[in-house]
Design an enzyme around this catalytic site. Structure first.
Site, short mmCIF file in Angstrom:
data_model
loop_
_atom_site.label_atom_id
_atom_site.label_comp_id
_atom_site.label_asym_id
_atom_site.label_seq_id
_atom_site.Cartn_x
_atom_site.Cartn_y
_atom_site.Cartn_z
N HIS A 158 26.03 -59.75 -9.51
CA HIS A 158 26.81 -60.94 -9.13
C HIS A 158 27.34 -60.80 -7.70
O HIS A 158 28.35 -60.13 -7.47
CB HIS A 158 27.98 -61.14 -10.10
N GLU B 297 28.84 -63.03 -6.03
CA GLU B 297 30.04 -63.85 -5.87
C GLU B 297 31.32 -63.12 -6.24
O GLU B 297 32.42 -63.54 -5.85
CB GLU B 297 29.92 -65.13 -6.71
N CYS C 258 21.54 -62.94 -11.96
CA CYS C 258 21.60 -62.36 -13.29
C CYS C 258 20.64 -63.09 -14.24
O CYS C 258 19.44 -62.95 -14.14
CB CYS C 258 23.04 -62.38 -13.79
N TYR C 259 21.15 -63.87 -15.18
CA TYR C 259 20.30 -64.62 -16.11
C TYR C 259 19.32 -65.51 -15.35
O TYR C 259 18.17 -65.71 -15.77
CB TYR C 259 21.17 -65.46 -17.05
N GLY D 237 24.82 -65.72 -16.94
CA GLY D 237 25.25 -66.17 -18.25
C GLY D 237 25.11 -65.05 -19.27
O GLY D 237 24.40 -64.07 -19.03
N ASP E 104 50.40 -76.34 -5.52
CA ASP E 104 49.45 -77.39 -5.86
C ASP E 104 50.11 -78.77 -5.97
O ASP E 104 49.66 -79.73 -5.35
CB ASP E 104 48.74 -77.05 -7.18
N LYS F 113 42.63 -72.74 -5.07
CA LYS F 113 44.00 -72.59 -4.55
C LYS F 113 44.03 -72.47 -3.02
O LYS F 113 44.84 -73.13 -2.36
CB LYS F 113 44.65 -71.36 -5.18
#
Length: 520
Positions: free
Chosen positions: A176, A178, A88-89, A61, A235, A376
């Site tokens: 991060h 991710e 992180c945070y 964050g 979608d 997606k």
């Protein structure tokens, strides 16, 4: 319609402390075949316990642990409940609460940084046997300068700052994992999930389908009719096919609206393809309505909202012709939601989406968004489970507002025609080259910029076209596609020779972040 919350036990709870990448953490876990649910950082411990999580992740964050309004919670009950990963945070908050030391820094670390890993017996990331130094994506303003008792430093950044720590029930990362820019990020998450927290896989396309089927059958009453808003993209096509398979063709009515902002030839192409896969579809030409309402509008947010409201008006008119309709179905995705509105009041809005935010009361319909909690590529996986044609599933994403957000500035019919022609040449060249399927999304943007050129031995003063092509897994982050120079030369020559009104072509080499995939 929440499909998975409160229903899957033994998964991962991701607590959102405001990171733009919180949804991406959940996505990476799903790649590992692990169900994850995102909850606000302030969710009570009682609510978290109801999920019976086998692991908990604290997202990053933009805040400082010392900020008066920064998101905080007592982490000890979480550590008593399940193994915790702090990103992180999340790592800073742990160290701050558990007796370590966190200090603000004048120089924010942002972007790629080299991480040096220590030789450890307690943490065995798979990649350590071949790489002691890796690149990782940083984005923080505070630094951990001292770790709590019983906590071990396992990595440092190239600046000598603490980059990763571990204790009995906690793994902390200052970077991060991710984000796709982080080397071995998936390996690190995999280690935490399967080695540190000892989870077992519980997520697949079949599992998703059966849960959607169960939820639809319990929430849509016998005799209810659904209007499905088709855009021609992956979608909405998957949503329409899904609903038709589960509820029956006679109960699912599909409408495809020509807004005047579709790609060249797309209106008839989509109608033919959707009919061929067994959908009950009706085409509606409302191009004059959309374009007249957009006349003189240049602000992208206003464009999106006008288009969204106009879609609703069109649906109201069509419903009056069809008769009884109880639900409006849309192909809203997780990234649409996170970029439009924070689900918990923490992360920052990037842009609004025309199909996010509910329906006006006077429409008198319930909203059905069966893939709202999916990314997606998960929707594509669901389509393959439904045995939909790969030709439909492999189409590049196309925004709901269509070419309105690829025509920067005011919208004029002659500019739409220019963009349609140029974009068709570009996409055709990608397919000729055999690289269309290597690219997540490719498109053209017509800029409100004029450039001097020389064509036919004469001076021209015409518009500039930007080409965009990115690679991605889910659209949350993306890298620009590295074309061969010869390909770009060929496309540029074709466009400037064949499309009168464009005399200059440029290629966008901006990644996401810092840019977005679309220009508006």
């Amino acid at each position: 319609m929440k499909l998975f919350a409160d229903s899957i036990k033994d998964g991962v709870v991701v607590l959102d402390f405001g990171s733009q990448f919180t949804q991406l953490i959940a996505r990476r876990l799903r790649e590992l075949d692990i169900y994850s649910e995102i909850l606000p950082f302030s969710t009570s411990i009682e609510e978290i316990k109801k999920r019976s999580p086998k692991a908990i992740i604290l997202s990053g964050g933009p805040h400082s642990v010392y900020g008066d309004k920064s998101p905080k919670r007592d982490l000890k009950p979480l550590l008593d409940l399940a193994p915790v990963l702090g990103v992180c945070y999340g790592m800073q908050l742990y160290c701050h609460q558990m007796g370590g030391e966190v200090k603000p820094t004048k120089d924010r670390e942002y972007g790629l940084s080299e991480i040096k890993w220590s030789d450890l017996s307690s943490v065995k990331f798979p990649f350590l046997s071949k790489a002691k130094k890796t690149n990782a994506w940083m984005s923080h303003g505070d630094l951990v300068t001292g770790v709590p008792k019983g906590c071990e430093v396992i990595a440092e950044s190239e600046s000598g700052h603490i980059a990763a720590v571990v204790s009995k029930n906690f793994l902390g990362l200052q970077f991060h994992p991710e984000v796709m820019h982080t080397e071995y990020g998936s390996d690190i998450l995999s280690y935490f999930i399967f080695e540190f927290a000892k989870l077992k896989t519980n997520w697949s396309s079949g599992e998703v389908y059966h849960r959607i089927e169960s939820k639809l059958k319990s929430s849509v009453k016998e005799g209810d009719t659904i209007l499905c808003a088709l855009s021609g993209g992956v979608d909405s096509a998957v949503v329409a096919t899904l609903l038709t398979k589960i509820l029956g063709k006679e109960r699912v009515k599909c409408i495809f609206v020509d807004t005047g902002l579709l790609r060249k030839g797309e209106y008839q192409e989509v109608l033919d393809k959707m009919t061929s896969i067994g959908l009950d579809i009706k085409g509606v030409d409302e191009s004059e309505t959309f374009l007249s309402r957009l006349e003189g509008v240049s602000d992208p947010e206003k464009k999106r909202k006008i288009i969204g409201h106009t879609f609703i008006d069109v649906f109201k008119k069509e419903i009056s012709k069809i008769g009884k309709i109880d639900f409006l179905a849309q192909g809203t995705l997780y990234p649409d939601v996170i970029e439009s509105v924070s689900p918990n009041g923490q992360s920052v809005t990037i842009k609004s989406h025309h199909n996010v935010g509910g329906l006006p009361e006077n429409l008198d319909l319930e909203l059905l968004e069966p893939v709202r909690e999916l990314f997606k590529d998960e929707v594509r996986g669901l389509g393959r489970f439904l045995e939909m044609p790969e030709e439909v599933l492999s189409r590049h994403p196309f925004p709901g507002p269509g070419l309105a957000i690829r025509l920067l500035g005011e919208i004029h019919k002659e500019d739409i025609a220019l963009l349609q022609e140029a974009d068709a040449i570009y996409i055709e060249a990608l397919k000729e080259e055999g690289i269309y399927d290597d690219i997540w999304q490719a498109f053209s943007v017509l800029l409100p910029v004029y450039s001097v050129g020389v064509q036919g031995d004469g001076r021209t003063y015409e518009k500039v076209l930007a080409l965009r092509a990115v690679t991605s897994v889910d659209g949350m982050t993306a890298d620009w596609f590295d074309f061969e120079h010869s390909f770009l030369k060929k496309v540029s020559n074709r466009i400037t020779n064949k499309v009168k009104g464009i005399n200059r072509v440029v290629y966008d080499i901006t990644s996401k972040p810092p840019g977005t995939i679309e220009w508006e």
